[in-house]
Design a protein around this motif. Sequence first.
Motif, PDB file in Angstrom:
ATOM      1  N   SER A 121       0.841  -1.194   0.000  1.00 51.53           N
ATOM      2  CA  SER A 121       0.000   0.000   0.000  1.00 51.53           C
ATOM      3  C   SER A 121       0.881   1.251   0.000  1.00 51.53           C
ATOM      4  N   PRO A 122       0.406   2.341  -0.622  1.00 51.00           N
ATOM      5  CA  PRO A 122       1.209   3.579  -0.649  1.00 51.00           C
ATOM      6  C   PRO A 122       1.461   4.101   0.755  1.00 51.00           C
ATOM      7  N   SER A 123       2.640   4.617   0.975  1.00 54.81           N
ATOM      8  CA  SER A 123       3.009   5.149   2.281  1.00 54.81           C
ATOM      9  C   SER A 123       2.718   6.646   2.347  1.00 54.81           C
ATOM     10  N   THR A 124       2.748   7.175   3.556  1.00 55.42           N
ATOM     11  CA  THR A 124       2.508   8.606   3.773  1.00 55.42           C
ATOM     12  C   THR A 124       3.812   9.409   3.787  1.00 55.42           C
ATOM     13  N   ARG A 125       4.933   8.748   3.514  1.00 52.58           N
ATOM     14  CA  ARG A 125       6.208   9.456   3.515  1.00 52.58           C
ATOM     15  C   ARG A 125       6.355  10.299   2.245  1.00 52.58           C
ATOM     16  N   TRP A 126       7.242  11.267   2.319  1.00 54.37           N
ATOM     17  CA  TRP A 126       7.501  12.112   1.161  1.00 54.37           C
ATOM     18  C   TRP A 126       8.184  11.335   0.041  1.00 54.37           C
ATOM     19  N   ILE A 131       7.365   0.431  -4.042  1.00 52.43           N
ATOM     20  CA  ILE A 131       6.167   1.231  -4.271  1.00 52.43           C
ATOM     21  C   ILE A 131       6.352   2.144  -5.483  1.00 52.43           C
ATOM     22  N   THR A 132       7.569   2.664  -5.672  1.00 53.78           N
ATOM     23  CA  THR A 132       7.838   3.490  -6.852  1.00 53.78           C
ATOM     24  C   THR A 132       7.658   2.687  -8.135  1.00 53.78           C
ATOM     25  N   LEU A 133       8.163   1.456  -8.151  1.00 53.16           N
ATOM     26  CA  LEU A 133       8.007   0.593  -9.323  1.00 53.16           C
ATOM     27  C   LEU A 133       6.539   0.237  -9.549  1.00 53.16           C
TER      28      LEU A 133
END
Length: 221
Positions: free
Chosen positions: A33-38, A44-46
Motif C-alpha cells: 500500500s502507498p506510504s505517507t512518507r515524502w 512502491i515506486t516501481l
Amino acid sequence: MMANLFDQFMSPTYLGMPLIVLALGLPWILWPSPSTRWLNNRLITLQNWFLNRFTQQLLLPINTGGHKWALILASLMTFLLSMNLLGLLPYTFTPTTQLSLNMGLAVPFWLATVIIGMRNQPTAALGHLLPEGTPTPLIPVLIVIETISLFIRPLALGVRLTANLTAGHLLIQLIATAAFTLMTTMTTVALLTTSILFLLTLLEIAVAMIQAYVFVLLLSL
C-alpha cells in the motif's frame, strides 16, 4: 492418467471450506500500500510506475468521458495479473482457470459498457450493428451477425483467458512429468526436457501477463 492432469484445476477445499476465497483475496494482500512518507521506497515506486504506464496505455484510444473507468480497469488488470502469476508457483491454485470466474468478470463489465453506450450514445451504439455502405440485400443478415457477435463477446473473453492458462498449465505438467520419468533412464534427454520446461515457464509468465492485459483491453474497447 488424464484425470490426474486435470486435478490441478479443481477448486481445493480444506475442512469443507473452498480455498478459492483465499486465492481471490491473496493478491490484494501482497500488493504494498502507498506510504505517507515524502519519498517512497523502490517497490512502491516501481508499482506506481507500472500502474501509471498501464493506465496511460489503456486509456489512449478512449475519449475523455471514458477516463472515469481508469480505477476499476486498473484494479481488474492488477487482480488478473496477480492471480495469473501466483498460479505458476508450486502447490498453488489458479482461479482464472475456472470459466465460471472469468465469465463472472466478463459479463458484468461487458453488460455495463453496452448499457452505458445505449444510454449515452444510442445512435452510435446501434450504428455498430450495420457498417456504412452495406448493400441493401445484406442489411438483415449483417444486423443478425453483428448482434450475435455482440452477445458472444463476453463468452469469447472468458474462454480465451481460461483456455490459454489451462493449456499452459497442462503443458508444464506434462513436460515436468516427462523430465521426472526420464531422469533415471535417459539423463541427457531429461536435462534437455528440463531446459525446455524452463523456457516454457518463461513463456507462460509472459502469457499470464499478456492475457490479463488483453482481457482488460478488449473490455475497454
